[in-house]
Write an enzyme that holds these catalytic residues in place. Sequence first.
Site, short mmCIF file in Angstrom:
data_model
loop_
_atom_site.label_atom_id
_atom_site.label_comp_id
_atom_site.label_asym_id
_atom_site.label_seq_id
_atom_site.Cartn_x
_atom_site.Cartn_y
_atom_site.Cartn_z
N ASP A 177 0.88 -1.17 0.00
CA ASP A 177 0.00 0.00 0.00
C ASP A 177 0.92 1.21 0.00
O ASP A 177 1.58 1.51 1.00
CB ASP A 177 -0.90 0.00 1.24
CG ASP A 177 -1.89 1.16 1.24
OD1 ASP A 177 -1.62 2.18 0.58
OD2 ASP A 177 -2.93 1.05 1.91
N HIS A 178 0.99 1.91 -1.12
CA HIS A 178 2.00 2.96 -1.27
C HIS A 178 1.82 4.08 -0.25
O HIS A 178 2.78 4.82 0.04
CB HIS A 178 2.01 3.52 -2.70
CG HIS A 178 0.81 4.33 -3.05
ND1 HIS A 178 -0.35 3.78 -3.54
CD2 HIS A 178 0.59 5.67 -2.99
CE1 HIS A 178 -1.23 4.75 -3.76
NE2 HIS A 178 -0.69 5.89 -3.44
N HIS A 240 -6.34 2.57 2.00
CA HIS A 240 -5.53 3.75 2.33
C HIS A 240 -6.01 4.44 3.61
O HIS A 240 -5.22 4.67 4.53
CB HIS A 240 -5.57 4.76 1.18
CG HIS A 240 -4.98 4.25 -0.09
ND1 HIS A 240 -3.96 3.33 -0.12
CD2 HIS A 240 -5.25 4.53 -1.39
CE1 HIS A 240 -3.63 3.07 -1.38
NE2 HIS A 240 -4.40 3.78 -2.16
#
Length: 484
Positions: A177-178, A240
């Site tokens: 998950d960036h 996110h």
Amino acid sequence: MASRVIPVDPFDLVVFGGTGDLARRKILPALFRRFVAGQIEGDVRLIGAARSEMDAKAYRQMVREAIVEYGGEEAGRKKDLAAFLKMLDYVTLDAKGTQGWADLADKMRADRIRAFYFSVAPSLFGDLAKRLHKHGMADDDSRIVVEKPFGRDQETAHALNQTLARHFDEGQIYRIDHYLGKETVQNLMAIRFGNVLFEPLWNSQYVDHIQITVAESVGVGGRGDYYDTSGAMRDMVQNHLMQLLCLIAMEPPAKFEPDAVRDEKLKVIRALDPVEPENVVRGQYEGDDAQPGYREQIGNADSLTESFVALKAHISNWRWAGTPFYLRTGKRLKDRASEIAVMFKDAPHSIFGADAGRHHNILTIRLQPNEGIELGVTIKEPGPGGMRLIDVPLDMTFAEALGPEEADFPDAYERLIMDVIRGNQTLFMRGDEVEAAWAWTDPIIAAWDAQSNAPLPYATGSSGPDDALMLMHRDGRRWREIRP
């Protein structure tokens, strides 16, 4: 203050989907920037694998063009780029068939760390994992990187986890998950657990509420086909925003180690109360004279998919009982901005009288753009004529506080890919964490599906539907302005 770059050990990295958009825009430019920084050195091999018929020379040319377009200022360093391209190789490969697998196996070296980046559709994860074992490329020190979406609901996420578990241990699976690779997100943990100033106040006794906003000014663009089957809840909230919520609300882990951190995040998700229908607002952007609306952009006039979600969540534990968490995310909003705002309570008693007004402290963590941290404090307004109070920020914008060179920190993908090579899973999601997040999200989506109500329309360039404003107004609170 110069940052220290520690080179990683030699490795072989295979990027499945190596000709795709994600590889071209993010993965390969990130690797190049780490090469320029000196973190990748020595005998390293980067192998693209995809269905496209091309040889290594053609692949290097494609990567060269991608880095020039997306690689930033480093792309102009011709000598570095030429040296980086020498590390590249390519295999034409069929994920579901036999083509290319023997060739790929021949390129693997026994004395190197092996990493396999699954930059492909989740439906191919199982096929790739199975064939890596079948052709002898997976060993105890191998690791795989998988991109979201991690399923569409708890059931499919569980099935995906089971598929991967048949071929790799949990310690070898890196669910990326960036958002967790962003410098400011990691600084959130440093602020909380590295400063005695904040941790004693980090609870319901002193915090009135917390706002988490991830706003985008663009529409769905070329992602319409995917987005219309996903929506803002699946695309943003379940992963996110959930990760940001966990980091802001988690208990201090015993150690800064992967499972210790992820254990505490999992506790937060499991402590979340179910969200009542009246505490959720979803919307869909309309067009204007310059831009099409959501339905026009995706070519589906009857779409019930949300491009905006706002909700109020509660965490049932001793630290946060009674403190609401307000989350919102959407497309085509007034600006691109991501932030976490911790709104502290007013002082229990004001000695300055009603004329001084009401004032409170706000800790704001800006994730993008203009990454930084801001603490709002109350001071006396300069000048004669009595005690007039105003709120001013103590601002640590990274570019100003650290200088432009230090503020140019690595992209999230740079950091996360290097963590994969190091074998550090701290910033990656664990399988049970993913499933728990879906278990909380699924009932919200199911309630929408049962009602079949259209999302509320909102104007392009606005802050979302009016009902989202009322979500806080009825609690006597206000959303912070969306601004970069």
